[in-house]
Design an enzyme around this catalytic site. Structure first.
Site, PDB file in Angstrom:
ATOM      1  N   SER A   1      -6.573  -2.573  -0.461  1.00  0.00           N
ATOM      2  CA  SER A   1      -6.164  -1.773  -1.618  1.00  0.00           C
ATOM      3  C   SER A   1      -7.347  -1.115  -2.340  1.00  0.00           C
ATOM      4  O   SER A   1      -7.226   0.041  -2.755  1.00  0.00           O
ATOM      5  CB  SER A   1      -5.335  -2.614  -2.591  1.00  0.00           C
ATOM      6  OG  SER A   1      -6.011  -3.781  -2.984  1.00  0.00           O
TER       7      SER A   1
ATOM      8  N   ASP B   1     -12.122 -14.285 -12.509  1.00  0.00           N
ATOM      9  CA  ASP B   1     -10.702 -14.572 -12.323  1.00  0.00           C
ATOM     10  C   ASP B   1      -9.887 -13.315 -12.609  1.00  0.00           C
ATOM     11  O   ASP B   1     -10.065 -12.653 -13.639  1.00  0.00           O
ATOM     12  CB  ASP B   1     -10.280 -15.700 -13.269  1.00  0.00           C
ATOM     13  CG  ASP B   1      -8.794 -15.974 -13.215  1.00  0.00           C
ATOM     14  OD1 ASP B   1      -8.357 -16.686 -12.294  1.00  0.00           O
ATOM     15  OD2 ASP B   1      -8.061 -15.454 -14.082  1.00  0.00           O
ATOM     16  N   GLY B   2      -8.987 -12.982 -11.702  1.00  0.00           N
ATOM     17  CA  GLY B   2      -8.240 -11.730 -11.815  1.00  0.00           C
ATOM     18  C   GLY B   2      -7.334 -11.659 -13.022  1.00  0.00           C
ATOM     19  O   GLY B   2      -7.190 -10.601 -13.653  1.00  0.00           O
TER      20      GLY B   2
ATOM     21  N   HIS C   1       0.816  -1.214   0.000  1.00  0.00           N
ATOM     22  CA  HIS C   1       0.000   0.000   0.000  1.00  0.00           C
ATOM     23  C   HIS C   1       0.853   1.269   0.000  1.00  0.00           C
ATOM     24  O   HIS C   1       0.444   2.291  -0.545  1.00  0.00           O
ATOM     25  CB  HIS C   1      -0.947  -0.023   1.199  1.00  0.00           C
ATOM     26  CG  HIS C   1      -1.975  -1.102   1.083  1.00  0.00           C
ATOM     27  ND1 HIS C   1      -2.644  -1.627   2.172  1.00  0.00           N
ATOM     28  CD2 HIS C   1      -2.467  -1.758   0.003  1.00  0.00           C
ATOM     29  CE1 HIS C   1      -3.491  -2.556   1.770  1.00  0.00           C
ATOM     30  NE2 HIS C   1      -3.387  -2.657   0.451  1.00  0.00           N
TER      31      HIS C   1
ATOM     32  N   GLU D   1     -12.637  -9.918  -8.191  1.00  0.00           N
ATOM     33  CA  GLU D   1     -12.461 -10.847  -7.076  1.00  0.00           C
ATOM     34  C   GLU D   1     -13.256 -12.113  -7.361  1.00  0.00           C
ATOM     35  O   GLU D   1     -14.381 -12.044  -7.845  1.00  0.00           O
ATOM     36  CB  GLU D   1     -12.921 -10.217  -5.756  1.00  0.00           C
ATOM     37  CG  GLU D   1     -12.832 -11.128  -4.555  1.00  0.00           C
ATOM     38  CD  GLU D   1     -11.430 -11.697  -4.348  1.00  0.00           C
ATOM     39  OE1 GLU D   1     -11.308 -12.938  -4.250  1.00  0.00           O
ATOM     40  OE2 GLU D   1     -10.456 -10.910  -4.281  1.00  0.00           O
TER      41      GLU D   1
ATOM     42  N   ASP E   1      -2.247  -8.989  -7.201  1.00  0.00           N
ATOM     43  CA  ASP E   1      -1.912  -9.434  -5.842  1.00  0.00           C
ATOM     44  C   ASP E   1      -2.618 -10.757  -5.540  1.00  0.00           C
ATOM     45  O   ASP E   1      -3.552 -10.821  -4.752  1.00  0.00           O
ATOM     46  CB  ASP E   1      -2.343  -8.346  -4.843  1.00  0.00           C
ATOM     47  CG  ASP E   1      -2.052  -8.718  -3.407  1.00  0.00           C
ATOM     48  OD1 ASP E   1      -1.272  -9.658  -3.183  1.00  0.00           O
ATOM     49  OD2 ASP E   1      -2.623  -8.085  -2.501  1.00  0.00           O
TER      50      ASP E   1
END
Length: 276
Positions: free
Chosen positions: A93, A137-138, A19, A111, A158
């Site tokens: 985040s 799916d990211g 962050h 997410e 991430d």
């Protein structure tokens, strides 16, 4: 297997380095009036209760120390963390991104975890700037939505690193994003675990080899809390890093100035900032 689930580790040393770096990138983007887009591929729950049973289980929360450390380079992050702490919370985040962006900017969140996506949707109702949320799916989201309509922006990756395949997926995704969105900034958080040193090295080398510039444009920031020799078992996280591709001008100087103070505040073993 690491299985780094955000809700168990919110506000720990890994969150702090992520962050802190993310806030510096966003502040750099805001120096120009032109809008930008933030794509967060593994957004998590968005906001975390400090007294959440999952967070208490690991007892890793240390963000309060950073909020009160008075580190000028990361003031916007510290101020946001302090604001949420007043309500017994910590901003993930997505919340941090929403707090720091402007009305003209866009926030896209992805997410896939069933519980996290519901918590994220609820948390987003409180964000100062409302995001677009994808239950997807990211990695797929990152590739499908780049380049965004605005040429300026950042993609934050991430994942949980549940297996060795995540390191390869990260490298593959970033290489594809760079081809589709040359102007985009990519921020990748990665864990430092002794049994994945080879995978981490190969991931970095593949990303670096795909650089489209003739000069260093990747920033590699690491924070070690313990010696790797002390943490040799599976899932033993001894630190973490941020790989910032196409990093903004002067970010390297600001992170280098902030890291000694971050490391001292967290009683870290060592830190490093390298350009590749």
């Amino acid at each position: 297997m690491l299985s780094y689930i955000h809700a168990y580790h919110a506000g720990n040393h890994a969150d702090i380095i992520k962050h802190a770096a993310l806030s510096l990138v966003i502040e750099a983007l805001k120096k120009k009036d032109k809008p930008f887009t933030i794509i967060d591929t593994h957004a998590g729950s968005g906001i975390y209760r400090i007294d959440d049973e999952r967070l208490r289980k690991t007892n890793e929360f240390v963000a309060g120390a950073i909020a009160d450390a008075g580190i000028p380079e990361i003031k916007s992050y510290a101020d946001t963390a302090r604001k949420y702490a007043e309500s017994g919370e910590y901003p993930g985040s997505p919340a941090l991104e929403s707090e720091l962006m402007r009305d003209c900017d866009e926030l896209i969140l992805s997410e896939l975890h069933p519980r996290a996506i519901e918590e994220l949707r609820a948390a987003a109702e409180r964000f100062p700037h409302k995001p677009r949320i994808h239950f997807r799916d990211g990695y797929e989201t990152a590739i499908a939505l780049t380049p965004p309509k605005t040429k300026r922006g950042i993609c934050v990756i991430d994942p949980s690193y549940e297996d060795a395949g995540d390191f390869e997926k990260c490298a593959e995704t970033i290489v594809k994003i760079r081809k589709r969105w040359p102007a985009g900034i990519i921020a990748l958080w990665y864990p430092l675990v002794a049994h994945r040193i080879m995978e981490i090295s190969m991931m970095k080398e593949r990303i670096r080899a795909a650089s489209q510039k003739g000069e260093p444009d990747i920033l590699d920031v690491q924070l070690e809390m313990r010696s790797p020799a002390e943490m040799t078992g599976l899932a033993s996280l001894y630190g973490s890093g941020m790989f910032i591709v196409n990093f903004p001008y002067t970010i390297d100087e600001k992170i280098s100035a902030a890291m000694p103070k971050i490391a001292e505040t967290l009683s870290a073993r060592s830190w490093s900032v390298d350009t590749l």
